[in-house]
Design a protein around this motif. Sequence first.
Motif, PDB file in Angstrom:
ATOM      1  N   ALA A  69       8.931  -0.420  -2.017  1.00  0.00           N
ATOM      2  CA  ALA A  69       9.150  -1.438  -3.046  1.00  0.00           C
ATOM      3  C   ALA A  69       7.865  -2.179  -3.380  1.00  0.00           C
ATOM      4  CB  ALA A  69      10.220  -2.428  -2.590  1.00  0.00           C
ATOM      5  N   ASN A  70       6.969  -2.292  -2.369  1.00  0.00           N
ATOM      6  CA  ASN A  70       5.719  -3.027  -2.582  1.00  0.00           C
ATOM      7  C   ASN A  70       4.716  -2.636  -1.505  1.00  0.00           C
ATOM      8  OD1 ASN A  70       3.650  -4.784  -3.063  1.00  0.00           O
ATOM      9  ND2 ASN A  70       4.834  -6.650  -2.793  1.00  0.00           N
ATOM     10  N   PHE A  71       3.708  -1.833  -1.890  1.00  0.00           N
ATOM     11  CA  PHE A  71       2.710  -1.392  -0.928  1.00  0.00           C
ATOM     12  C   PHE A  71       1.908  -2.556  -0.336  1.00  0.00           C
ATOM     13  CE2 PHE A  71       2.569   2.998  -3.058  1.00  0.00           C
ATOM     14  CZ  PHE A  71       3.269   3.577  -2.017  1.00  0.00           C
ATOM     15  N   SER A  72       1.917  -3.717  -0.993  1.00  0.00           N
ATOM     16  CA  SER A  72       1.134  -4.853  -0.530  1.00  0.00           C
ATOM     17  C   SER A  72       1.822  -5.658   0.559  1.00  0.00           C
ATOM     18  CB  SER A  72       0.815  -5.787  -1.711  1.00  0.00           C
ATOM     19  OG  SER A  72       0.017  -5.131  -2.663  1.00  0.00           O
ATOM     20  N   GLU A 126       2.551  12.452   8.868  1.00  0.00           N
ATOM     21  CA  GLU A 126       3.390  11.907   7.801  1.00  0.00           C
ATOM     22  C   GLU A 126       2.925  10.510   7.396  1.00  0.00           C
ATOM     23  OE1 GLU A 126       7.245  12.157   9.536  1.00  0.00           O
ATOM     24  OE2 GLU A 126       7.528  14.281   9.032  1.00  0.00           O
ATOM     25  N   GLU A 127       2.476   9.740   8.394  1.00  0.00           N
ATOM     26  CA  GLU A 127       1.967   8.400   8.097  1.00  0.00           C
ATOM     27  C   GLU A 127       0.667   8.467   7.312  1.00  0.00           C
ATOM     28  OE1 GLU A 127       3.628   5.334   8.781  1.00  0.00           O
ATOM     29  OE2 GLU A 127       5.089   6.969   8.943  1.00  0.00           O
ATOM     30  N   PHE A 128      -0.188   9.422   7.621  1.00  0.00           N
ATOM     31  CA  PHE A 128      -1.423   9.573   6.854  1.00  0.00           C
ATOM     32  C   PHE A 128      -1.117   9.929   5.398  1.00  0.00           C
ATOM     33  CE2 PHE A 128      -3.817  10.016  10.933  1.00  0.00           C
ATOM     34  CZ  PHE A 128      -4.802   9.073  10.653  1.00  0.00           C
ATOM     35  N   ASP A 129      -0.099  10.753   5.188  1.00  0.00           N
ATOM     36  CA  ASP A 129       0.295  11.082   3.814  1.00  0.00           C
ATOM     37  C   ASP A 129       0.801   9.834   3.088  1.00  0.00           C
ATOM     38  OD1 ASP A 129      -0.369  13.733   4.095  1.00  0.00           O
ATOM     39  OD2 ASP A 129       1.677  14.380   4.619  1.00  0.00           O
ATOM     40  N   LEU A 130       1.608   9.028   3.800  1.00  0.00           N
ATOM     41  CA  LEU A 130       2.151   7.808   3.199  1.00  0.00           C
ATOM     42  C   LEU A 130       1.036   6.843   2.826  1.00  0.00           C
ATOM     43  CD1 LEU A 130       4.508   5.828   2.550  1.00  0.00           C
ATOM     44  CD2 LEU A 130       4.414   5.125   4.960  1.00  0.00           C
ATOM     45  N   VAL A 131       0.116   6.618   3.759  1.00  0.00           N
ATOM     46  CA  VAL A 131      -0.929   5.633   3.508  1.00  0.00           C
ATOM     47  C   VAL A 131      -1.927   6.142   2.462  1.00  0.00           C
ATOM     48  CG1 VAL A 131      -2.652   6.258   5.261  1.00  0.00           C
ATOM     49  CG2 VAL A 131      -2.244   3.855   4.729  1.00  0.00           C
ATOM     50  N   LYS A 132      -2.129   7.448   2.399  1.00  0.00           N
ATOM     51  CA  LYS A 132      -2.996   8.003   1.352  1.00  0.00           C
ATOM     52  C   LYS A 132      -2.396   7.732  -0.025  1.00  0.00           C
ATOM     53  CE  LYS A 132      -5.056  12.330  -0.315  1.00  0.00           C
ATOM     54  NZ  LYS A 132      -5.199  13.791  -0.087  1.00  0.00           N
ATOM     55  N   ASN A 133      -1.091   7.921  -0.138  1.00  0.00           N
ATOM     56  CA  ASN A 133      -0.411   7.629  -1.395  1.00  0.00           C
ATOM     57  C   ASN A 133      -0.584   6.160  -1.774  1.00  0.00           C
ATOM     58  OD1 ASN A 133       1.271   7.956  -3.646  1.00  0.00           O
ATOM     59  ND2 ASN A 133       3.116   7.508  -2.462  1.00  0.00           N
ATOM     60  N   ALA A 134      -0.474   5.280  -0.773  1.00  0.00           N
ATOM     61  CA  ALA A 134      -0.633   3.849  -1.022  1.00  0.00           C
ATOM     62  C   ALA A 134      -2.063   3.515  -1.429  1.00  0.00           C
ATOM     63  CB  ALA A 134      -0.247   3.064   0.235  1.00  0.00           C
ATOM     64  N   PRO A 180      -5.972   0.884  -4.525  1.00  0.00           N
ATOM     65  CA  PRO A 180      -7.106   0.912  -3.593  1.00  0.00           C
ATOM     66  C   PRO A 180      -7.648  -0.466  -3.245  1.00  0.00           C
ATOM     67  CG  PRO A 180      -7.778   1.675  -5.775  1.00  0.00           C
ATOM     68  CD  PRO A 180      -6.287   1.554  -5.808  1.00  0.00           C
ATOM     69  N   GLY A 181      -7.245  -1.492  -3.967  1.00  0.00           N
ATOM     70  CA  GLY A 181      -7.731  -2.834  -3.689  1.00  0.00           C
ATOM     71  C   GLY A 181      -6.849  -3.624  -2.740  1.00  0.00           C
ATOM     72  N   ASP A 182      -5.784  -3.004  -2.237  1.00  0.00           N
ATOM     73  CA  ASP A 182      -4.856  -3.734  -1.378  1.00  0.00           C
ATOM     74  C   ASP A 182      -5.298  -3.681   0.078  1.00  0.00           C
ATOM     75  OD1 ASP A 182      -2.317  -5.129  -0.832  1.00  0.00           O
ATOM     76  OD2 ASP A 182      -1.864  -3.295   0.249  1.00  0.00           O
ATOM     77  N   GLN A 183      -5.577  -4.831   0.654  1.00  0.00           N
ATOM     78  CA  GLN A 183      -6.115  -4.911   2.005  1.00  0.00           C
ATOM     79  C   GLN A 183      -5.152  -4.396   3.065  1.00  0.00           C
ATOM     80  OE1 GLN A 183      -7.012  -8.928   3.149  1.00  0.00           O
ATOM     81  NE2 GLN A 183      -8.050  -8.335   5.036  1.00  0.00           N
ATOM     82  N   PRO A 207     -15.357   3.875  -8.226  1.00  0.00           N
ATOM     83  CA  PRO A 207     -16.697   3.636  -7.665  1.00  0.00           C
ATOM     84  C   PRO A 207     -16.989   2.186  -7.272  1.00  0.00           C
ATOM     85  CG  PRO A 207     -16.802   4.076 -10.022  1.00  0.00           C
ATOM     86  CD  PRO A 207     -15.408   4.386  -9.608  1.00  0.00           C
ATOM     87  N   ASP A 208     -16.179   1.239  -7.711  1.00  0.00           N
ATOM     88  CA  ASP A 208     -16.395  -0.164  -7.353  1.00  0.00           C
ATOM     89  C   ASP A 208     -15.414  -0.643  -6.291  1.00  0.00           C
ATOM     90  OD1 ASP A 208     -18.500  -0.445  -9.145  1.00  0.00           O
ATOM     91  OD2 ASP A 208     -17.161  -0.976 -10.801  1.00  0.00           O
ATOM     92  N   SER A 209     -14.744   0.276  -5.613  1.00  0.00           N
ATOM     93  CA  SER A 209     -13.749  -0.115  -4.613  1.00  0.00           C
ATOM     94  C   SER A 209     -14.416  -0.615  -3.337  1.00  0.00           C
ATOM     95  CB  SER A 209     -12.820   1.061  -4.273  1.00  0.00           C
ATOM     96  OG  SER A 209     -11.989   0.726  -3.186  1.00  0.00           O
ATOM     97  N   LYS A 210     -14.337  -1.902  -3.118  1.00  0.00           N
ATOM     98  CA  LYS A 210     -14.927  -2.508  -1.924  1.00  0.00           C
ATOM     99  C   LYS A 210     -14.312  -1.946  -0.650  1.00  0.00           C
ATOM    100  CE  LYS A 210     -14.955  -6.901   0.521  1.00  0.00           C
ATOM    101  NZ  LYS A 210     -14.538  -8.318   0.499  1.00  0.00           N
ATOM    102  N   TRP A 211     -12.982  -1.768  -0.650  1.00  0.00           N
ATOM    103  CA  TRP A 211     -12.322  -1.302   0.568  1.00  0.00           C
ATOM    104  C   TRP A 211     -12.663   0.152   0.886  1.00  0.00           C
ATOM    105  CZ3 TRP A 211     -10.600  -3.871   4.477  1.00  0.00           C
ATOM    106  CH2 TRP A 211     -10.229  -5.206   4.306  1.00  0.00           C
ATOM    107  N   CYS A 212     -12.858   0.963  -0.143  1.00  0.00           N
ATOM    108  CA  CYS A 212     -13.319   2.334   0.097  1.00  0.00           C
ATOM    109  C   CYS A 212     -14.678   2.321   0.791  1.00  0.00           C
ATOM    110  CB  CYS A 212     -13.436   3.096  -1.222  1.00  0.00           C
ATOM    111  SG  CYS A 212     -11.884   3.755  -1.865  1.00  0.00           S
ATOM    112  N   MET A 213     -15.588   1.521   0.261  1.00  0.00           N
ATOM    113  CA  MET A 213     -16.932   1.468   0.834  1.00  0.00           C
ATOM    114  C   MET A 213     -16.917   0.944   2.261  1.00  0.00           C
ATOM    115  SD  MET A 213     -19.198  -0.022  -2.329  1.00  0.00           S
ATOM    116  CE  MET A 213     -18.843   0.458  -4.021  1.00  0.00           C
ATOM    117  N   GLU A 214     -16.198  -0.161   2.479  1.00  0.00           N
ATOM    118  CA  GLU A 214     -16.158  -0.742   3.823  1.00  0.00           C
ATOM    119  C   GLU A 214     -15.533   0.227   4.826  1.00  0.00           C
ATOM    120  OE1 GLU A 214     -14.643  -4.626   4.326  1.00  0.00           O
ATOM    121  OE2 GLU A 214     -16.287  -5.559   3.205  1.00  0.00           O
ATOM    122  N   SER A 215     -14.505   0.946   4.389  1.00  0.00           N
ATOM    123  CA  SER A 215     -13.847   1.892   5.295  1.00  0.00           C
ATOM    124  C   SER A 215     -14.744   3.080   5.602  1.00  0.00           C
ATOM    125  CB  SER A 215     -12.522   2.367   4.686  1.00  0.00           C
ATOM    126  OG  SER A 215     -11.626   1.279   4.565  1.00  0.00           O
TER     127      SER A 215
END
Length: 336
Positions: A188-191, A220-228, A233-236, A270-278
């Motif tokens: 219902a809400n990935f956040s 299965e969890e990796f698939d779920l979180v990848k979808n999220a 991509p900006g959701d902490q 390309p401006d995703s802060k969380w992608c870069m930090e991860s």
Amino acid sequence: MHGVKRVQYSKEALEAKRQRDQAKLKEYLALTHDILSRKKNNDMCREAFELTTRLLRVNPEFYTVWNYRRQILEIDMIPKSSAADTNDLLAEDLNLTTALLKQHPKVYWIWNHRRWCLEHVPNGPTEEDSNGWRMANWNKELFVVEKMLEADARNFHAWNYRRYVLGTMPVRRSELSELAYTSRKIEANFSNFSAWHQRSKVLTALWESNTVDPVKSKEEEFDLVKNAMYTDPGDQSVWIYHRWLVGDGGEAALLKREINTIQELLNEQPDSKWCMESLVHYKRLLLQKHTTSFQPGEQVNLVESCIGLLQELGALDPARRQRYKESSEHITRLST
């Protein structure tokens, strides 16, 4: 507020409102003085108890009054009541707090009083009575907290209380049922950080008990979180959960796979802060734990990649530029 017509009040109306407010304040202060005086004098009568009800309806954050109310129940009212009457008394207090939570869903003291009530549900004259009272109260609590989470799925007070109820239910609820519940909330809400957190607790229990296959379940969890991740991509909360899944980086193959997944997303965002930090976080884990398995030149490439990402982060997030600079210096030291 925009779009809301401003109402002009006459001087008479404003004066009438001021007088009403003053009268309410005077009544509140008098009631507070009366209750605190009774508490000081150890007055444990029913009248004092009813006065606490009045005051808590006005100010449910007055924790001293909640404490006094529990004292009256514990010292005077419960000892004078039968087990059935005590159960009814506690049910009435649970009803009071249900009404208060509708207006004040994040007041800790209301949730705390509900917990106290559950902890004082008495044993009945028969085992059937005891089991019946407990199941009725705990099932009602689960219903109430689910309604609260329908209204605000991220209310961490409600999530904490839900964990308490599930952990103390006379007949424990299946972790698989709770996993399904978190799935519904996350879909219902990935956040919903609290739902992700609850999911981590449930999965840990399931993996430790081998109720589910840990390897298959984790994939299965990796698939779920990848979808999220790809959805927002900006959701902490999603990235925090991903770090919990990856863990301390004991598996190089897993780290490299997840780095590739995140790099693909960064290419799109390309401006995703969380992608870069991860990426920096996981590449640092590789440098810390898996240098013996590196191909020629791999260590240098990882260090250069991390430094480049940290420079981009410094430009993207100048308020934390010094932190990124210190991280860059630390990674450089890992390569020497």
